[in-house]
Every structure is written in structure tokens, then in C-alpha cells.
Design a protein around this motif. Structure first.
Motif, PDB file in Angstrom:
ATOM      1  N   GLN A  68       0.833  -1.202   0.000  1.00 23.32           N
ATOM      2  CA  GLN A  68       0.000   0.000   0.000  1.00 23.32           C
ATOM      3  C   GLN A  68       0.864   1.247   0.000  1.00 23.32           C
ATOM      4  O   GLN A  68       2.003   1.229   0.472  1.00 23.32           O
ATOM      5  N   VAL A  69       0.290   2.330  -0.529  1.00 25.84           N
ATOM      6  CA  VAL A  69       0.951   3.636  -0.494  1.00 25.84           C
ATOM      7  C   VAL A  69       0.502   4.345   0.779  1.00 25.84           C
ATOM      8  O   VAL A  69      -0.685   4.419   1.089  1.00 25.84           O
ATOM      9  N   VAL A  70       1.474   4.849   1.521  1.00 28.61           N
ATOM     10  CA  VAL A  70       1.216   5.527   2.790  1.00 28.61           C
ATOM     11  C   VAL A  70       1.787   6.939   2.734  1.00 28.61           C
ATOM     12  O   VAL A  70       2.880   7.144   2.193  1.00 28.61           O
ATOM     13  N   THR A  71       1.043   7.899   3.263  1.00 27.83           N
ATOM     14  CA  THR A  71       1.571   9.257   3.398  1.00 27.83           C
ATOM     15  C   THR A  71       1.385   9.720   4.832  1.00 27.83           C
ATOM     16  O   THR A  71       0.659   9.090   5.609  1.00 27.83           O
ATOM     17  N   TYR A  72       2.050  10.816   5.189  1.00 24.07           N
ATOM     18  CA  TYR A  72       2.081  11.262   6.582  1.00 24.07           C
ATOM     19  C   TYR A  72       1.780  12.752   6.667  1.00 24.07           C
ATOM     20  O   TYR A  72       2.345  13.553   5.916  1.00 24.07           O
ATOM     21  N   GLN A  73       0.860  13.101   7.570  1.00 27.23           N
ATOM     22  CA  GLN A  73       0.548  14.492   7.879  1.00 27.23           C
ATOM     23  C   GLN A  73       1.132  14.826   9.243  1.00 27.23           C
ATOM     24  O   GLN A  73       0.786  14.205  10.242  1.00 27.23           O
ATOM     25  N   ASP A  74       2.046  15.794   9.260  1.00 24.00           N
ATOM     26  CA  ASP A  74       2.668  16.175  10.536  1.00 24.00           C
ATOM     27  C   ASP A  74       1.648  16.752  11.493  1.00 24.00           C
ATOM     28  O   ASP A  74       0.759  17.516  11.096  1.00 24.00           O
ATOM     29  N   SER A  75       1.786  16.401  12.770  1.00 32.01           N
ATOM     30  CA  SER A  75       1.124  17.149  13.831  1.00 32.01           C
ATOM     31  C   SER A  75       1.929  18.430  14.017  1.00 32.01           C
ATOM     32  O   SER A  75       3.149  18.369  14.219  1.00 32.01           O
ATOM     33  N   CYS A  76       1.252  19.578  13.925  1.00 37.53           N
ATOM     34  CA  CYS A  76       1.971  20.861  13.987  1.00 37.53           C
ATOM     35  C   CYS A  76       2.842  20.980  15.228  1.00 37.53           C
ATOM     36  O   CYS A  76       4.008  21.349  15.150  1.00 37.53           O
ATOM     37  N   HIS A  77       2.251  20.674  16.380  1.00 38.82           N
ATOM     38  CA  HIS A  77       2.994  20.859  17.617  1.00 38.82           C
ATOM     39  C   HIS A  77       4.106  19.832  17.772  1.00 38.82           C
ATOM     40  O   HIS A  77       5.144  20.119  18.366  1.00 38.82           O
ATOM     41  N   LEU A  78       3.912  18.640  17.219  1.00 41.46           N
ATOM     42  CA  LEU A  78       4.966  17.635  17.265  1.00 41.46           C
ATOM     43  C   LEU A  78       6.169  18.100  16.451  1.00 41.46           C
ATOM     44  O   LEU A  78       7.314  17.949  16.877  1.00 41.46           O
ATOM     45  N   ARG A  79       5.903  18.683  15.310  1.00 39.05           N
ATOM     46  CA  ARG A  79       6.997  19.128  14.442  1.00 39.05           C
ATOM     47  C   ARG A  79       7.565  20.483  14.875  1.00 39.05           C
ATOM     48  O   ARG A  79       8.780  20.651  15.011  1.00 39.05           O
ATOM     49  N   ASN A  80       6.694  21.460  15.097  1.00 39.57           N
ATOM     50  CA  ASN A  80       7.143  22.836  15.314  1.00 39.57           C
ATOM     51  C   ASN A  80       7.621  23.109  16.727  1.00 39.57           C
ATOM     52  O   ASN A  80       8.442  24.007  16.941  1.00 39.57           O
ATOM     53  N   VAL A  81       7.104  22.375  17.707  1.00 43.18           N
ATOM     54  CA  VAL A  81       7.491  22.598  19.100  1.00 43.18           C
ATOM     55  C   VAL A  81       8.465  21.523  19.573  1.00 43.18           C
ATOM     56  O   VAL A  81       9.518  21.827  20.130  1.00 43.18           O
ATOM     57  N   MET A  82       8.126  20.245  19.332  1.00 39.45           N
ATOM     58  CA  MET A  82       8.985  19.155  19.796  1.00 39.45           C
ATOM     59  C   MET A  82      10.108  18.831  18.814  1.00 39.45           C
ATOM     60  O   MET A  82      11.049  18.112  19.158  1.00 39.45           O
ATOM     61  N   GLY A  83      10.005  19.337  17.584  1.00 42.44           N
ATOM     62  CA  GLY A  83      11.058  19.120  16.595  1.00 42.44           C
ATOM     63  C   GLY A  83      11.121  17.706  16.059  1.00 42.44           C
ATOM     64  O   GLY A  83      12.161  17.276  15.544  1.00 42.44           O
ATOM     65  N   THR A  84      10.016  16.973  16.144  1.00 43.39           N
ATOM     66  CA  THR A  84       9.982  15.580  15.681  1.00 43.39           C
ATOM     67  C   THR A  84       9.327  15.506  14.312  1.00 43.39           C
ATOM     68  O   THR A  84       8.142  15.818  14.173  1.00 43.39           O
ATOM     69  N   PHE A  85      10.098  15.122  13.314  1.00 41.27           N
ATOM     70  CA  PHE A  85       9.542  14.961  11.964  1.00 41.27           C
ATOM     71  C   PHE A  85      10.210  13.831  11.194  1.00 41.27           C
ATOM     72  O   PHE A  85       9.602  13.190  10.351  1.00 41.27           O
ATOM     73  N   SER A  86      11.447  13.528  11.507  1.00 41.19           N
ATOM     74  CA  SER A  86      12.171  12.489  10.783  1.00 41.19           C
ATOM     75  C   SER A  86      11.794  11.092  11.260  1.00 41.19           C
ATOM     76  O   SER A  86      11.552  10.182  10.447  1.00 41.19           O
ATOM     77  N   ALA A  87      11.711  10.891  12.587  1.00 42.75           N
ATOM     78  CA  ALA A  87      11.479   9.556  13.145  1.00 42.75           C
ATOM     79  C   ALA A  87      10.178   8.909  12.650  1.00 42.75           C
ATOM     80  O   ALA A  87      10.194   7.728  12.274  1.00 42.75           O
ATOM     81  N   PRO A  88       9.050   9.629  12.626  1.00 38.49           N
ATOM     82  CA  PRO A  88       7.834   8.977  12.132  1.00 38.49           C
ATOM     83  C   PRO A  88       7.963   8.484  10.697  1.00 38.49           C
ATOM     84  O   PRO A  88       7.492   7.388  10.354  1.00 38.49           O
ATOM     85  N   ARG A  89       8.609   9.264   9.868  1.00 38.05           N
ATOM     86  CA  ARG A  89       8.772   8.898   8.460  1.00 38.05           C
ATOM     87  C   ARG A  89       9.680   7.674   8.316  1.00 38.05           C
ATOM     88  O   ARG A  89       9.415   6.777   7.510  1.00 38.05           O
ATOM     89  N   LYS A  90      10.744   7.644   9.095  1.00 42.36           N
ATOM     90  CA  LYS A  90      11.662   6.505   9.025  1.00 42.36           C
ATOM     91  C   LYS A  90      10.988   5.219   9.503  1.00 42.36           C
ATOM     92  O   LYS A  90      11.221   4.142   8.942  1.00 42.36           O
ATOM     93  N   LEU A  91      10.145   5.340  10.520  1.00 43.19           N
ATOM     94  CA  LEU A  91       9.422   4.166  11.005  1.00 43.19           C
ATOM     95  C   LEU A  91       8.461   3.654   9.932  1.00 43.19           C
ATOM     96  O   LEU A  91       8.373   2.436   9.698  1.00 43.19           O
ATOM     97  N   LEU A  92       7.748   4.538   9.281  1.00 45.49           N
ATOM     98  CA  LEU A  92       6.809   4.127   8.224  1.00 45.49           C
ATOM     99  C   LEU A  92       7.549   3.493   7.052  1.00 45.49           C
ATOM    100  O   LEU A  92       7.097   2.501   6.480  1.00 45.49           O
ATOM    101  N   GLN A  93       8.688   4.061   6.698  1.00 44.48           N
ATOM    102  CA  GLN A  93       9.473   3.533   5.582  1.00 44.48           C
ATOM    103  C   GLN A  93      10.072   2.167   5.888  1.00 44.48           C
ATOM    104  O   GLN A  93      10.431   1.422   4.976  1.00 44.48           O
ATOM    105  N   SER A  94      10.163   1.818   7.179  1.00 41.64           N
ATOM    106  CA  SER A  94      10.762   0.528   7.561  1.00 41.64           C
ATOM    107  C   SER A  94       9.748  -0.617   7.538  1.00 41.64           C
ATOM    108  O   SER A  94      10.121  -1.761   7.778  1.00 41.64           O
ATOM    109  N   ILE A  95       8.484  -0.313   7.256  1.00 40.09           N
ATOM    110  CA  ILE A  95       7.453  -1.356   7.208  1.00 40.09           C
ATOM    111  C   ILE A  95       7.482  -2.048   5.850  1.00 40.09           C
ATOM    112  O   ILE A  95       7.344  -1.403   4.807  1.00 40.09           O
ATOM    113  N   GLU A  96       7.676  -3.366   5.863  1.00 38.05           N
ATOM    114  CA  GLU A  96       7.677  -4.136   4.625  1.00 38.05           C
ATOM    115  C   GLU A  96       6.283  -4.061   3.980  1.00 38.05           C
ATOM    116  O   GLU A  96       5.268  -4.271   4.634  1.00 38.05           O
ATOM    117  N   GLY A  97       6.239  -3.745   2.701  1.00 39.11           N
ATOM    118  CA  GLY A  97       4.975  -3.631   1.981  1.00 39.11           C
ATOM    119  C   GLY A  97       4.513  -2.198   1.795  1.00 39.11           C
ATOM    120  O   GLY A  97       3.618  -1.926   0.992  1.00 39.11           O
TER     121      GLY A  97
END
Length: 445
Positions: free
Chosen positions: A326-355
Motif C-alpha cells: 500500500q501507499v502511505v503518506t504522513y501528515q505532521d502534527s503541527c505541535h509535534l513538528r514545530n514545538v517538539m522538533g519531531t519529523f524524521s522519526a515517524p517517516r523513518k518508522l513508516l518507511q521501515s514497514i515491509e509492503g
């Protein structure tokens, strides 16, 4: 203008002058880098007053006595999403979110609400969110509505359409609420399924541990599978984000103190949040309580341990994950990205899923228009922003739209419904997708 209204504006101007951080107000260089990052500026057709730079200028003008804090002033601050996308874009490191919260708090203290509004705010901020037992009771009513067949009857007879605005659509996308027994019998400790890599404390939240309890269960499951020992302090409470963003700062401070007390004697490497909106306020407890000598250092120590679950899972490593292609896309949570600075880890986790074929969405870092209760009180602007977001989501050809915050998830599901994509696209919290992928891998092993 009535004399009473004039007096209120004069008092509000005095309070703004005394209560706003003037050094932060003058920190704005008026460079305009924040403008393209601001959703309301773009959707208003480039209205300067609807931008972070413009709103800071309005606040400063009130503090300097150049303008009165009239209805237009309050309206502009109310229409701000509080997404804080302007902060990473700012070269001078403006903390716009702090200014916005301070201004809204001052305005609310002088606001003369009607009796129904006063009663509603009192129920929400004083009698519901800070009291876990009442949160469970209200969620139990929703569970009964969903499980008794009343919901099916209401939808089949179109009774839900009498709800104003988009509330009838939102009713269809609410998660299935767990039973009262499940909500009451929550764990306080979950063992690692292997050699312990990290010991973590879990911030379970209020909505997350009632309406979104399945996501919390998925969180505990994948932490255990990833060799983390989890402690869930029983006396924790609502994070206070809704209070802080709605001009109820005293309530937010009280909740912050309760949570610090609940966690400060727990020995853990991290305190984990699985909701971007909660996590962003938790890391700001140090600022929220900076003027309180008894709590300032304790708040800083608490905030220093806060991590989003995706960061911890990426650090410790996930077990094998498999999904159907399946094709998967990701919508950042504003506060997760802009305040906590988390944006790379969620994408890397999704990319590590086989399929999974991961496709980046255009402007995935731009607000979806949820912003707490913004999509209810500022519906027109919220839906305008959401409609643009859904066009970008459709362009990815993804059948799975992932995000990391309950409000964002409901907004994405609302957008899927509004776009007529519910048969082809699903919205899901990243934790639930990761848990699904782990379970699927085990079944195929």
C-alpha cells in the motif's frame, strides 16, 4: 461605544502592558519569513493582520498604547490556529506561541461572556477535563450511544444532520469508544518482552485514555515488543493544552503541577507522549511555571524527559513489521513538528514497514485546520485549510493517511468524508499502524 465597553478596553490595555513580554514583542524583526509558513495568512489572501508578524504588531500596538484592544484585535488573535509553524521559520527565534497564549489569557480574564458560554467554559475547563472520572463518565455515554444501536438509528433517520456546521460529519468519524469497564481497568505497569533497553514512563492523557484508548493500548503493546519497560503513573491528569490555548492559563498551571507530582518520583529514561498536542505543552511546562519559584526547576526537569513515542521507537528499534502492499503518506502534527522538533522519526518508522511505499505529501508540515476546537469555533477557515490539505493528500495516491495527534486524526477523517474518499482511504494514528504491522508480521512468521 458604551462606557462599560470603553472601561473594559482600557483595563485590557493596562493588563496587556503589564502582562506581555515586551522583550519578546520587540524581538520580531518584521522580516516576513513567517508569512509563507502561516496558514491563515495564505488562506486570507495575504492579509497582514492574519499573519504572525501582523498579530505581533497588533499586540505591540496595544501595549504601546497606539491602538485599543477592540473586537477586531480579539478576532485576529482568535483566528490564529496556534500551529506555531512561524517559529521554525523565524531567524530571530521568536516564541510566538508564548505571546499568543499570554494575550489570550489576558483577554479571557476581561471577557464578558454570556451566561451559556460561561457555563460551558466552566464545565469544560473546570468540571470535565481536569477530572478523569468525569471524562470516563462522559465517554461512557458516548460508548452507550455507539454500542446500543442509537447511533445507527440516528444516522439512518438523518437525525444527526440537525447538528450545526460539520458536527454531523464529525459524529461519523469518532473512534469506537471502549466500554466503561475497560476504561476503568487501566494498567500501571507493562513489562518488556525481552531484555530491557529503556525504562519509560507513559503520559496517557485524558482523551487518549478514553475516546482513543485503543491507540494507548497499541502504544503499550509496541513499547513492550520493542523491549521497553513501561510505567504508567496512576495520578496523572489532563496535560492542560486545551486550557493553555484557550486563555485558561491558571488551569493549565494547576494541571502541570499535578502531572509533575505524578511523575517526578518515577525512575525512567523518558516520559513518553503519543499525542503531538499533549507533548508540546509537556515540553513547555518549564516556561509555563517559570515564575513560580517552588515549581520552576521541577518543571524544567520534567520537561527535559519528554519524548514523542516515535523518537523512542526509532532509537530502540522496532521488531519486524509487515503490511499488505500500500501507499502511505504522513501528515505532521503541527505541535509535534514545530514545538517538539519531531519529523524524521515517524517517516523513518513508516518507511521501515515491509509492503509500504511511502510518498511524501506536499506541504505535509502545514496545519490541517484542527487546532484543538478551532474546527468548531472557526469552522469556515478550518474547512478552507482542510480542503487544500485533502487535495495534497489525494495527489499522493495513498490509501493510508497517517498522523500523530488525535485532533489531527479526526480532522483527516473528516476530510476523507468531505472528499468522498472513505471507501478508498483510511486515516490512522501512526502507533495503531505500527502495531498492526507488528501483529501482521507475527501472524506471517
Amino acid at each position: 461605544m458604551s462606557s462599560a465597553n470603553e472601561k473594559r478596553q482600557q483595563e485590557l490595555a493596562i493588563d496587556m502592558k503589564q502582562g506581555m513580554d515586551y522583550d519578546e514583542l520587540i524581538n520580531c524583526m518584521r522580516c516576513g519569513f513567517c508569512l509563507p509558513a502561516c496558514p491563515t495568512y495564505r488562506e486570507s489572501g495575504g492579509n497582514e493582520a492574519a499573519s504572525p508578524r501582523g498579530r505581533i504588531a497588533l499586540m505591540k500596538a496595544v501595549v504601546d498604547g497606539i491602538m485599543e484592544p477592540d473586537e477586531d484585535f480579539e478576532k485576529q488573535l482568535s483566528q490564529c490556529l496556534g500551529c506555531r509553524a512561524c517559529e521554525p521559520a523565524c531567524p530571530s527565534g521568536m516564541k510566538y506561541g508564548f505571546l499568543l497564549e499570554d494575550a489570550r489569557d489576558i483577554i479571557q480574564r476581561k471577557k464578558k461572556h454570556s451566561m451559556p458560554v460561561r457555563m460551558l467554559r466552566n464545565i469544560v475547563f473546570n468540571e470535565l477535563f481536569p477530572k478523569p472520572n468525569r471524562m470516563r463518565a462522559v465517554s461512557s455515554l458516548l460508548w452507550f450511544y455507539q454500542s446500543s444501536g442509537i447511533q445507527k438509528i440516528a444516522q439512518a433517520t438523518h437525525l444527526t444532520k440537525i447538528a450545526p456546521g460539520n458536527l454531523s460529519t464529525m459524529e461519523r468519524v469518532l473512534p469506537k469508544v471502549p466500554s466503561p469497564r475497560k476504561m476503568k481497568n487501566r494498567p500501571t505497569h507493562v513489562a518488556s518482552q525481552g531484555v530491557v533497553k529503556k525504562k519509560v514512563a507513559f503520559f496517557s492523557g485524558c482523551l487518549m485514555d478514553t475516546m482513543f484508548m485503543d491507540t494507548n493500548d497499541s502504544t503499550l503493546y509496541i513499547l513492550s515488543k520493542s523491549n521497553c519497560e513501561v510505567v504508567i503513573p496512576k495520578k496523572q491528569n489532563c496535560c492542560g493544552a486545551l486550557h493553555a490555548h484557550s486563555g485558561e492559563k491558571d488551569g493549565a498551571k494547576q494541571l502541570a503541577k499535578e502531572n509533575i507530582l505524578a511523575f517526578e518520583n518515577v525512575e525512567a529514561d523518558y516520559i513518553i507522549s503519543n499525542a503531538g498536542g499533549c507533548g508540546a505543552l509537556l515540553v513547555d511546562y518549564g516556561h509555563l511555571l517559570k515564575d513560580d519559584p517552588e515549581w520552576s526547576d521541577r518543571a524544567k526537569a520534567f520537561s527535559a524527559k519528554i519524548k514523542d513515542i516515535s523518537e523512542v521507537l526509532y532509537e530502540v528499534g522496532m521488531p519486524k513489521m509487515v503490511l499488505e502492499p500500500q501507499v502511505v503518506t504522513y501528515q505532521d502534527s503541527c505541535h509535534l513538528r514545530n514545538v517538539m522538533g519531531t519529523f524524521s522519526a515517524p517517516r523513518k518508522l513508516l518507511q521501515s514497514i515491509e509492503g509500504v511505499t511511502f510518498t511524501e505529501m506536499k506541504d505535509a508540515d502545514r496545519c490541517c485546520g484542527s487546532a484543538g476546537v478551532y474546527n468548531i469555533i472557526e469552522e469556515e477557515m478550518s474547512m478552507q485549510i482542510l480542503d487544500v490539505k485533502m487535495k495534497d493528500a489525494e495527489a499522493t495516491k495513498a490509501r493510508t493517511l497517517v498522523t500523530a495527534n488525535p485532533g489531527c486524526l479526526l480532522q483527516m477523517k473528516l476530510g476523507i468524508e468531505r472528499s468522498g474518499l472513505q471507501k478508498d482511504v483510511r486515516g490512522i494514528h501512526i502507533v495503531d499502524l505500527l502495531a498492526e504491522a507488528v501483529r501482521n508480521a507475527e501472524e506471517k512468521a
